[in-house]
Write a protein that holds these residues in place. Structure first.
Motif, PDB file in Angstrom:
ATOM      1  N   THR A  84     -15.085   9.305 -10.000  1.00 43.79           N
ATOM      2  CA  THR A  84     -13.891   8.646 -10.496  1.00 43.79           C
ATOM      3  C   THR A  84     -12.882   8.369  -9.379  1.00 43.79           C
ATOM      4  OG1 THR A  84     -13.678   9.101 -12.841  1.00 43.79           O
ATOM      5  CG2 THR A  84     -11.831   9.784 -11.440  1.00 43.79           C
ATOM      6  N   PRO A  86     -11.818   6.538  -6.321  1.00 40.40           N
ATOM      7  CA  PRO A  86     -12.228   5.178  -6.001  1.00 40.40           C
ATOM      8  C   PRO A  86     -13.102   5.004  -4.752  1.00 40.40           C
ATOM      9  CG  PRO A  86      -9.853   5.278  -6.402  1.00 40.40           C
ATOM     10  CD  PRO A  86     -10.369   6.675  -6.493  1.00 40.40           C
ATOM     11  N   PRO A  89     -17.530   5.285  -5.922  1.00 39.42           N
ATOM     12  CA  PRO A  89     -18.421   4.321  -6.553  1.00 39.42           C
ATOM     13  C   PRO A  89     -19.017   3.348  -5.535  1.00 39.42           C
ATOM     14  CG  PRO A  89     -16.447   4.583  -7.855  1.00 39.42           C
ATOM     15  CD  PRO A  89     -16.223   5.347  -6.593  1.00 39.42           C
ATOM     16  N   GLU A  90     -18.205   2.868  -4.630  1.00 43.71           N
ATOM     17  CA  GLU A  90     -18.700   1.947  -3.606  1.00 43.71           C
ATOM     18  C   GLU A  90     -19.720   2.634  -2.710  1.00 43.71           C
ATOM     19  OE1 GLU A  90     -17.753  -1.199  -2.438  1.00 43.71           O
ATOM     20  OE2 GLU A  90     -15.858  -1.673  -3.435  1.00 43.71           O
ATOM     21  N   ARG A 234       3.286   8.935  -4.445  1.00 40.56           N
ATOM     22  CA  ARG A 234       4.198   7.815  -4.366  1.00 40.56           C
ATOM     23  C   ARG A 234       5.621   8.312  -4.128  1.00 40.56           C
ATOM     24  NH1 ARG A 234       4.237   2.925  -8.801  1.00 40.56           N
ATOM     25  NH2 ARG A 234       5.737   1.568  -7.756  1.00 40.56           N
ATOM     26  N   VAL A 260      -0.942   5.159  -1.251  1.00 44.14           N
ATOM     27  CA  VAL A 260      -0.054   5.582  -2.331  1.00 44.14           C
ATOM     28  C   VAL A 260       1.322   5.942  -1.775  1.00 44.14           C
ATOM     29  CG1 VAL A 260       0.304   7.287  -4.144  1.00 44.14           C
ATOM     30  CG2 VAL A 260      -1.967   6.325  -3.794  1.00 44.14           C
ATOM     31  N   ILE A 263       3.141   2.810  -0.827  1.00 46.47           N
ATOM     32  CA  ILE A 263       3.753   2.129  -1.969  1.00 46.47           C
ATOM     33  C   ILE A 263       5.079   2.806  -2.321  1.00 46.47           C
ATOM     34  CG2 ILE A 263       3.480   1.627  -4.436  1.00 46.47           C
ATOM     35  CD1 ILE A 263       0.493   1.130  -3.863  1.00 46.47           C
ATOM     36  N   ILE A 288      -6.638   0.743  -1.203  1.00 49.55           N
ATOM     37  CA  ILE A 288      -6.900   0.871  -2.638  1.00 49.55           C
ATOM     38  C   ILE A 288      -6.683  -0.478  -3.315  1.00 49.55           C
ATOM     39  CG2 ILE A 288      -6.216   3.301  -2.663  1.00 49.55           C
ATOM     40  CD1 ILE A 288      -3.595   2.508  -3.989  1.00 49.55           C
ATOM     41  N   GLU A 289      -7.169  -0.581  -4.512  1.00 48.24           N
ATOM     42  CA  GLU A 289      -7.087  -1.833  -5.254  1.00 48.24           C
ATOM     43  C   GLU A 289      -5.648  -2.360  -5.315  1.00 48.24           C
ATOM     44  OE1 GLU A 289      -7.302  -1.489  -9.442  1.00 48.24           O
ATOM     45  OE2 GLU A 289      -8.473  -3.313  -9.710  1.00 48.24           O
ATOM     46  N   ALA A 290      -4.703  -1.460  -5.568  1.00 49.35           N
ATOM     47  CA  ALA A 290      -3.323  -1.879  -5.744  1.00 49.35           C
ATOM     48  C   ALA A 290      -2.717  -2.474  -4.471  1.00 49.35           C
ATOM     49  CB  ALA A 290      -2.470  -0.707  -6.224  1.00 49.35           C
ATOM     50  N   ALA A 292      -3.583  -4.792  -2.566  1.00 49.23           N
ATOM     51  CA  ALA A 292      -3.583  -6.251  -2.548  1.00 49.23           C
ATOM     52  C   ALA A 292      -2.709  -6.839  -3.648  1.00 49.23           C
ATOM     53  CB  ALA A 292      -5.009  -6.778  -2.701  1.00 49.23           C
ATOM     54  N   PHE A 293      -2.423  -6.039  -4.675  1.00 46.04           N
ATOM     55  CA  PHE A 293      -1.709  -6.555  -5.840  1.00 46.04           C
ATOM     56  C   PHE A 293      -0.199  -6.432  -5.743  1.00 46.04           C
ATOM     57  CE2 PHE A 293      -5.811  -6.075  -8.173  1.00 46.04           C
ATOM     58  CZ  PHE A 293      -5.893  -7.383  -8.621  1.00 46.04           C
ATOM     59  N   ILE A 294       0.268  -5.436  -5.017  1.00 45.85           N
ATOM     60  CA  ILE A 294       1.707  -5.252  -4.981  1.00 45.85           C
ATOM     61  C   ILE A 294       2.386  -6.329  -4.142  1.00 45.85           C
ATOM     62  CG2 ILE A 294       1.660  -2.764  -5.345  1.00 45.85           C
ATOM     63  CD1 ILE A 294       1.973  -2.498  -2.301  1.00 45.85           C
ATOM     64  N   THR A 295       3.705  -6.389  -4.251  1.00 45.52           N
ATOM     65  CA  THR A 295       4.481  -7.365  -3.502  1.00 45.52           C
ATOM     66  C   THR A 295       5.487  -6.628  -2.637  1.00 45.52           C
ATOM     67  OG1 THR A 295       4.303  -8.835  -5.404  1.00 45.52           O
ATOM     68  CG2 THR A 295       5.897  -9.447  -3.694  1.00 45.52           C
TER      69      THR A 295
END
Lengths: 348, 348
Positions: A84, A86, A89-90, A234, A260, A263, A288-290, A292-295
DNA sequence: CTGAAAGCGCTTACAG
DNA sequence: CTGAAAGCGCTTACAG
């Protein structure tokens, strides 16, 4: 056992055996085995007859029986702390993609980084006669691993730790990654640098800091490094940045021990009305995935887990097949800096 | 085979067998087997003697041999599209946590949603005589599953699709989830609602929309629903929102078919100088990691993958042990709305 | 309370 | 070119 309805399982389902095939094709089991394996020439007519029966019956030799006879299960176990998390899995996928083509299925086991659980799973793997063991980030000592080796199981270690003889190892180079981030920030023109570290004594964080510091020192005088320790969260990142900003000489670039925390640093910067990257550059670690998503999207360093798995599986396969039988090998997987929107040259 | 150095594997490693234990304890293998299984009383003195030898040798019965003899491998296979897809590691963990306590190890297999690969992995699982099969989101028809059933393998299906007899199924209720989001937004006071959908024909997206629409219709007149279709990506979400904003009557709340699109919608809102949630409420679906990290944190619906795995494993275990042998069961896993910072009542 | 023997489903060294 | 038989490491119905 004298006889308890041979090929019928609890729900009445039936499986063909090699003898059933032999009977129908009017040959011996020996011959069926040989058309299956190709280990001995079989007359073409016979071969075809047998082949036809195999298809009719949808016969597949039992791997359990073959494994018992041949002393190899064509199975490997991958021990990870937690699927679980991250990273794994890869990693698992990388290993499995390499393994499946060679005919190996893989058990994925969660150790939760607890030595007892690790030991238990290891014993279970031995009992199941796995042909190989992929040990990711293990908590028990090298002594534990020895029981696998004594059972004749090829083993490769992924991550840090000292490996016994004949155990290959694949890992990343945190020190160098830290140095690379340092050089990257310096090359942008930053001169007041900071590092937000894990509580202390955390291996990867320490190594990253070490490399970072070395890169800055190498650059000679006129470069400063401030360090703040904080929780690996965080909120930890946010309070650490706040502390750094209260310093007399504010940094223009901060490297955080993980994404983290980075962020969190972003949160704090926003709260202090600092623009990122205008007033402050921030770099994370992990990708982590986030990220690329944060601004703004976070610049970070990517540590390719897929490759870790793939390379480890490759080494393992060579050990299993005997292609390689020499002393322990070591492979380091190259990281890469992902430049996104949270970094740029400092205001001059 | 007449004799090829019995217990020595390629690298010289040795494994104790039950006969070795019997010899040293001066009893028969039968007795060793019985102290191991407890299936027959054994004189206390004998038992202790045997037990001691077992420990000295670190003996563990070969699961391959036991499996062959008992016709059960204590192994199950979990077929997922891709363990790298964030939904599945949690699902796998839920299943494994339930299975491991019962003594089952699990093969995790990636099908990439390709029927041929699925078929291949299924056959491999049958050949390995797995006791059970957990089939997550499968691409081939129910006919494929039948070959597992014919081999006497208990099977449960996770996700949509029609299951053959005796195959249990666990799934989520997308339609109801959509309805729940609709009611939630209505209860906040929104009257001009929108939906950003997948390209069309995508099952879960369609079901979510259906429920959403029904909830709005139930509320009677004075409520509007606008729909925009777009790619299942961040950019798709952004362009879809832009299109919605160009509408005469701007929505005050948008429900997106997934989180990634919702993040794109957030991007577009920012570009149009709309405040979220001040001017516009946005809700996503999936609860990906990034949902909590972005600003504002995204309200979304969580579909607990861990529970999917756990419940499926529970049903499977009952089938394997024979605790349940009746007709196919169906379990639906409850979703939940996660209220974060991207939603609030509309301005009045 | 305990053991000898058969058999789970395969493979392969012998033998012809 | 093909087969009978032993054996991989267990478990359990018989037998005593």
């Amino acid at each position: 056992m004298r006889s308890t309805s041979p090929r019928t399982s609890s729900n009445g389902a039936t499986r063909a055996t090699i003898h059933e095939v032999a009977r129908r094709a009017e040959v011996s089991a020996t011959t069926v085995s040989h058309v299956l394996s190709g280990n001995r020439p079989v007359a073409e007519a016979t071969r075809q007859r047998v082949q036809r029966v195999i298809e009719e019956l949808g016969f597949r030799p039992s791997r359990l029986a073959t494994g018992l006879r041949l002393r190899q299960s064509h199975t490997i176990a991958l021990l990870v702390p937690d699927i679980t998390n991250p990273f794994y899995p890869e990693l698992a996928r990388g290993a499995q993609d390499a393994l499946i083509d060679a005919g190996y299925q893989t058990f994925i086991c969660n150790t939760d980084s607890r030595p007892e659980q690790e030991r238990e799973l290891l014993q279970s793997a031995i009992a199941r006669q796995v042909d190989g063991l992929l040990f990711a980030a293990f908590a028990s000592g090298p002594a534990e691993m020895r029981s696998a080796l004594e059972a004749g199981i090829a083993t490769v270690l992924i991550g840090d730790g000292t490996a016994p003889a004949r155990v290959d190892r694949v890992h990343s180079d945190d020190r160098r990654a830290g140095a690379d981030v340092g050089r990257y920030l310096l090359s942008l023109g930053h001169r007041r640098l900071a590092f937000i570290a894990a509580p202390g004594g955390v291996r990867p964080s320490d190594a990253r800091l070490e490399g970072y510091r070395a890169a800055i020192n190498d650059r000679g005088p006129g470069h400063e490094l401030t360090i703040a320790h904080a929780e690996f969260t965080r909120e930890g990142g946010a309070t650490a940045l706040t502390r750094l900003l209260d310093t007399g000489t504010r940094p223009t670039a901060v490297f955080c021990a993980n994404d983290v925390m980075a962020i969190g640093a972003l949160d704090a910067a926003r709260q202090h009305d600092l623009r990122v990257p205008g007033d402050l550059s921030i770099v994370g670690f992990d990708d982590i995935e986030a990220a690329a998503f944060i601004t703004p999207a976070l610049s970070t360093v990517h540590n390719p887990p897929y490759e870790h798995g793939q390379v480890a599986a490759g080494l393992l396969l060579q050990r299993i097949t005997g292609t390689y039988a020499g002393r322990a090998r070591e492979r380091t997987i190259a990281h890469q800096i992902i430049e996104r929107a949270s970094t740029k040259p400092p205001r001059t």
